[in-house]
Design an enzyme around this catalytic site. Sequence first.
Site, PDB file in Angstrom:
ATOM      1  N   ASP A 176     -11.319 -18.804  -8.926  1.00  0.00           N
ATOM      2  CA  ASP A 176     -11.471 -18.789  -7.313  1.00  0.00           C
ATOM      3  C   ASP A 176     -12.811 -18.243  -7.108  1.00  0.00           C
ATOM      4  O   ASP A 176     -13.572 -17.623  -7.941  1.00  0.00           O
ATOM      5  CB  ASP A 176     -10.442 -17.836  -6.609  1.00  0.00           C
ATOM      6  CG  ASP A 176     -10.184 -18.321  -5.043  1.00  0.00           C
ATOM      7  OD1 ASP A 176     -11.177 -18.027  -4.531  1.00  0.00           O
ATOM      8  OD2 ASP A 176      -9.264 -18.397  -4.732  1.00  0.00           O
ATOM      9  N   ASP A 212     -16.632 -21.961  -9.080  1.00  0.00           N
ATOM     10  CA  ASP A 212     -16.513 -22.996  -8.056  1.00  0.00           C
ATOM     11  C   ASP A 212     -15.866 -24.322  -9.061  1.00  0.00           C
ATOM     12  O   ASP A 212     -16.583 -24.563 -10.055  1.00  0.00           O
ATOM     13  CB  ASP A 212     -17.963 -23.517  -7.646  1.00  0.00           C
ATOM     14  CG  ASP A 212     -17.838 -24.574  -6.567  1.00  0.00           C
ATOM     15  OD1 ASP A 212     -16.880 -25.535  -6.721  1.00  0.00           O
ATOM     16  OD2 ASP A 212     -18.767 -24.584  -5.686  1.00  0.00           O
ATOM     17  N   VAL A 213     -14.675 -24.694  -8.512  1.00  0.00           N
ATOM     18  CA  VAL A 213     -14.108 -25.678  -9.275  1.00  0.00           C
ATOM     19  C   VAL A 213     -14.589 -26.930  -9.442  1.00  0.00           C
ATOM     20  O   VAL A 213     -14.432 -28.061 -10.455  1.00  0.00           O
ATOM     21  CB  VAL A 213     -12.609 -25.890  -8.865  1.00  0.00           C
ATOM     22  CG1 VAL A 213     -11.672 -24.831  -9.298  1.00  0.00           C
ATOM     23  CG2 VAL A 213     -12.483 -26.549  -7.399  1.00  0.00           C
ATOM     24  N   TYR A 242     -10.582 -34.329   5.679  1.00  0.00           N
ATOM     25  CA  TYR A 242      -9.496 -33.370   4.767  1.00  0.00           C
ATOM     26  C   TYR A 242      -8.229 -34.497   4.685  1.00  0.00           C
ATOM     27  O   TYR A 242      -7.906 -34.135   3.020  1.00  0.00           O
ATOM     28  CB  TYR A 242      -8.907 -32.393   5.721  1.00  0.00           C
ATOM     29  CG  TYR A 242      -7.874 -31.578   4.962  1.00  0.00           C
ATOM     30  CD1 TYR A 242      -8.482 -30.307   4.175  1.00  0.00           C
ATOM     31  CD2 TYR A 242      -6.567 -31.660   5.177  1.00  0.00           C
ATOM     32  CE1 TYR A 242      -7.347 -29.642   3.790  1.00  0.00           C
ATOM     33  CE2 TYR A 242      -5.445 -31.009   4.787  1.00  0.00           C
ATOM     34  CZ  TYR A 242      -5.872 -29.967   3.693  1.00  0.00           C
ATOM     35  OH  TYR A 242      -5.002 -29.067   3.306  1.00  0.00           O
ATOM     36  N   LYS A 292      -6.975 -35.462   0.672  1.00  0.00           N
ATOM     37  CA  LYS A 292      -5.864 -35.182   0.273  1.00  0.00           C
ATOM     38  C   LYS A 292      -4.987 -36.263  -0.404  1.00  0.00           C
ATOM     39  O   LYS A 292      -3.945 -36.119  -1.050  1.00  0.00           O
ATOM     40  CB  LYS A 292      -4.822 -34.266   1.361  1.00  0.00           C
ATOM     41  CG  LYS A 292      -5.405 -32.977   1.716  1.00  0.00           C
ATOM     42  CD  LYS A 292      -5.484 -32.042   0.005  1.00  0.00           C
ATOM     43  CE  LYS A 292      -5.545 -30.707   0.439  1.00  0.00           C
ATOM     44  NZ  LYS A 292      -5.409 -29.934  -0.842  1.00  0.00           N
ATOM     45  N   THR A 311      -1.148 -19.388   6.155  1.00  0.00           N
ATOM     46  CA  THR A 311      -1.895 -18.817   5.365  1.00  0.00           C
ATOM     47  C   THR A 311      -3.453 -18.668   5.909  1.00  0.00           C
ATOM     48  O   THR A 311      -3.624 -18.900   7.172  1.00  0.00           O
ATOM     49  CB  THR A 311      -2.362 -19.820   4.099  1.00  0.00           C
ATOM     50  OG1 THR A 311      -3.257 -20.909   4.609  1.00  0.00           O
ATOM     51  CG2 THR A 311      -1.100 -20.308   3.369  1.00  0.00           C
TER      52      THR A 311
HETATM   53  N1  LIG Z   1      -2.049 -23.987   4.667  1.00  0.00           N
HETATM   54  C1  LIG Z   1      -1.490 -25.194   5.122  1.00  0.00           C
HETATM   55  O1  LIG Z   1      -1.157 -25.395   6.214  1.00  0.00           O
HETATM   56  C2  LIG Z   1      -1.885 -26.309   4.022  1.00  0.00           C
HETATM   57  C3  LIG Z   1      -1.321 -27.676   4.242  1.00  0.00           C
HETATM   58  C4  LIG Z   1      -1.469 -28.635   3.444  1.00  0.00           C
HETATM   59  C5  LIG Z   1      -2.101 -28.308   2.237  1.00  0.00           C
HETATM   60  N2  LIG Z   1      -2.772 -27.052   2.210  1.00  0.00           N
HETATM   61  C6  LIG Z   1      -3.506 -27.183   0.647  1.00  0.00           C
HETATM   62  O2  LIG Z   1      -3.074 -26.016  -0.151  1.00  0.00           O
HETATM   63  C7  LIG Z   1      -4.180 -25.390  -0.893  1.00  0.00           C
HETATM   64  C8  LIG Z   1      -3.954 -24.076  -0.520  1.00  0.00           C
HETATM   65  O3  LIG Z   1      -4.501 -23.652   0.752  1.00  0.00           O
HETATM   66  P1  LIG Z   1      -4.318 -22.398   1.543  1.00  0.00           P
HETATM   67  O4  LIG Z   1      -3.885 -22.458   2.914  1.00  0.00           O
HETATM   68  O5  LIG Z   1      -3.609 -21.298   0.631  1.00  0.00           O
HETATM   69  O6  LIG Z   1      -5.664 -21.845   1.842  1.00  0.00           O
HETATM   70  P2  LIG Z   1      -6.788 -20.563   1.592  1.00  0.00           P
HETATM   71  O7  LIG Z   1      -7.984 -20.782   2.087  1.00  0.00           O
HETATM   72  O8  LIG Z   1      -5.819 -19.237   1.850  1.00  0.00           O
HETATM   73  O9  LIG Z   1      -7.106 -20.497   0.071  1.00  0.00           O
HETATM   74  C9  LIG Z   1      -7.718 -21.178  -0.474  1.00  0.00           C
HETATM   75  C10 LIG Z   1      -8.567 -20.541  -1.834  1.00  0.00           C
HETATM   76  O10 LIG Z   1      -9.333 -21.474  -2.482  1.00  0.00           O
HETATM   77  C11 LIG Z   1     -10.628 -20.978  -2.872  1.00  0.00           C
HETATM   78  N3  LIG Z   1     -11.687 -21.981  -2.887  1.00  0.00           N
HETATM   79  C12 LIG Z   1     -12.004 -22.789  -1.903  1.00  0.00           C
HETATM   80  N4  LIG Z   1     -13.055 -23.635  -2.519  1.00  0.00           N
HETATM   81  C13 LIG Z   1     -13.329 -23.351  -3.778  1.00  0.00           C
HETATM   82  C14 LIG Z   1     -13.943 -23.703  -4.794  1.00  0.00           C
HETATM   83  N5  LIG Z   1     -14.726 -24.804  -4.819  1.00  0.00           N
HETATM   84  N6  LIG Z   1     -13.774 -23.514  -6.226  1.00  0.00           N
HETATM   85  C15 LIG Z   1     -12.565 -22.113  -6.279  1.00  0.00           C
HETATM   86  N7  LIG Z   1     -12.116 -21.919  -5.536  1.00  0.00           N
HETATM   87  C16 LIG Z   1     -12.171 -22.214  -4.314  1.00  0.00           C
HETATM   88  C17 LIG Z   1     -10.958 -19.920  -1.640  1.00  0.00           C
HETATM   89  O11 LIG Z   1     -11.738 -18.866  -2.077  1.00  0.00           O
HETATM   90  C18 LIG Z   1      -9.574 -19.610  -1.366  1.00  0.00           C
HETATM   91  O12 LIG Z   1      -9.166 -18.256  -1.962  1.00  0.00           O
HETATM   92  C19 LIG Z   1      -5.312 -26.043  -0.393  1.00  0.00           C
HETATM   93  O13 LIG Z   1      -5.546 -27.057  -1.255  1.00  0.00           O
HETATM   94  C20 LIG Z   1      -5.124 -26.715   1.008  1.00  0.00           C
HETATM   95  O14 LIG Z   1      -5.767 -27.784   1.383  1.00  0.00           O
HETATM   96  C21 LIG Z   1      -2.671 -26.291   2.708  1.00  0.00           C
END
Ligand SMILES: NC(=O)c1ccc[n+]([C@@H]2O[C@H](COP(=O)([O-])OP(=O)(O)OC[C@H]3O[C@@H](n4cnc5c(N)ncnc54)[C@H](O)[C@@H]3O)[C@@H](O)[C@H]2O)c1
Length: 240
Positions: A33, A48-49, A144, A148, A179
Amino acid sequence: MTGHVVVTGGASGIGAAVVDRLCERGHAVTVWDLAQPAREDVGHGELDVTDADAVAAALREAEQERGVVRHLVTSHGIRGAFVPALELEPAGVLRMLDVHVVGTLLAATALTRRLVELDDTRGASVVTLSSTTAYRGWVNQSDYGVAKAAVRQLTENLAIEWAGLGIRVNAVAPGHTLTPMVQDMIDDGYDVGPVETRTPLGRLCAPREMAAEIVHLLLDASFTTGVCVPVDGGWTAVGK
Ligand SMILES: NC(=O)c1ccc[n+]([C@@H]2O[C@H](COP(=O)([O-])OP(=O)(O)OC[C@H]3O[C@@H](n4cnc5c(N)ncnc54)[C@H](O)[C@@H]3O)[C@@H](O)[C@H]2O)c1
């Protein structure tokens, strides 16, 4: 059997809940992360991934610290601009695709490449994070939602390519989950009231509920590969 799992995005939200659940089950965990994870009992690759060299180096380091990585959850992500397609900036769209699609591809291929080298692929697995926005048309989701949808497609492709190696690849498609990412949208004025009303279960998902399905697919669902499971309180089942 316990093992070593990498969780991208494991410092926050859904990823952090996955880390908690894996630790409860006795697994060694490494978080990849940009941010530092809250837990001190897990490894951390600050990267950074989208950086292929950093991902490869972090995998070597994780293996030295906690043993061979045989499972991966890609829960990193960034929120969309949430604007109409006519207002999207190309640079933002490219970054969206880079983080979600290329980042997922790099993490997953690094894992599989290493396991092929070790001739230790059987029983390994990957879970990726898609979204309900990956299904059908949504307004303000041309960055987005499209990223996805590509993650969902990538998951199917990897599942087919790697099934012969005994590596399963599945996705979850979360509905709105409370989140920091969604809280950030709420803080910017996004109204989740209509989302709760349209959701048959009538509420947002808690991160620990999402983590339960992710860990099930990752570790327990031994004959499941190439699926994308909506975890959305019934959202995608609604016909009208
Ligand atoms: N929360 C929702 O409602 C929801 C819905 C659909 C999909 N998602 C997906 O679920 C996953 C988790 O989302 P979340 O809500 O827990 O988000 P979040 O923002 O709470 O956590 C995301 C994490 O990813 C890290 N990150 C971002 N870019 C990065 C990079 N380039 N390299 C490494 N780390 C990186 C951030 O630092 C953060 O810690 C994401 O892929 C998001 O798109 C979330």
